[in-house]
Design an enzyme around this catalytic site. Structure first.
Site: not given
Ligand code: AMP
Length: 114
Positions: A30, A100, A94
């Site tokens: 992440d 994910h 989300q």
């Molecule tokens: P959610 O809030 O459950 O939808 O989780 C989305 C996650 O994606 C968050 O923890 C973000 O920090 C992560 N995220 C967003 N963009 C990226 C990226 N480019 N690479 C890795 N993680 C990311």
């Protein structure tokens, strides 16, 4: 339809720190970790959220859970414990509309979550 952020990562179009991949899924660190170990496990199939998974996805969901366990072991978390979370929908926070699973570990995790 435009690819989701996680499809672009799975397809190598956006860089990420990939820790595991196979024909069905990809796992990467992440970008904003909330625990010492914080990995996202995503299916290559762009299912928007857990609520959108159907009976046809049963084998894929099973594969993702077994893969989460494998990755946790790979990260050295199996002995101490870890958490697997799928934030689903707005109220759960989300932010990326591509199913994910967060794999979290490396510290004591509170319960209930915020
Ligand atoms: P959610 O809030 O459950 O939808 O989780 C989305 C996650 O994606 C968050 O923890 C973000 O920090 C992560 N995220 C967003 N963009 C990226 C990226 N480019 N690479 C890795 N993680 C990311």
């Amino acid at each position: 339809m435009e690819k989701t952020l996680f499809e672009k990562i799975a397809d190598g179009e956006i860089p990420a720190d990939i820790v595991y991949q196979d024909p069905q899924c990809v796992a990467f660190r992440d970008i904003s970790p909330v625990a010492p170990q914080h990995v996202l496990l995503v299916p290559r199939k762009p299912i928007p959220s857990l609520s959108d998974a159907g009976a046809e996805d049963a084998a894929l969901l099973g594969h993702l859970m077994l893969t989460a366990s494998l990755i946790a072991e790979q990260l050295g978390l199996s002995g101490q414990g870890y958490r697997v979370v799928a934030n689903t929908g707005v109220a759960a926070g989300q932010t990326v509309p591509h199913l994910h699973f967060h794999i979290l570990g490396g510290r004591t995790l509170e319960w209930p979550p915020g």
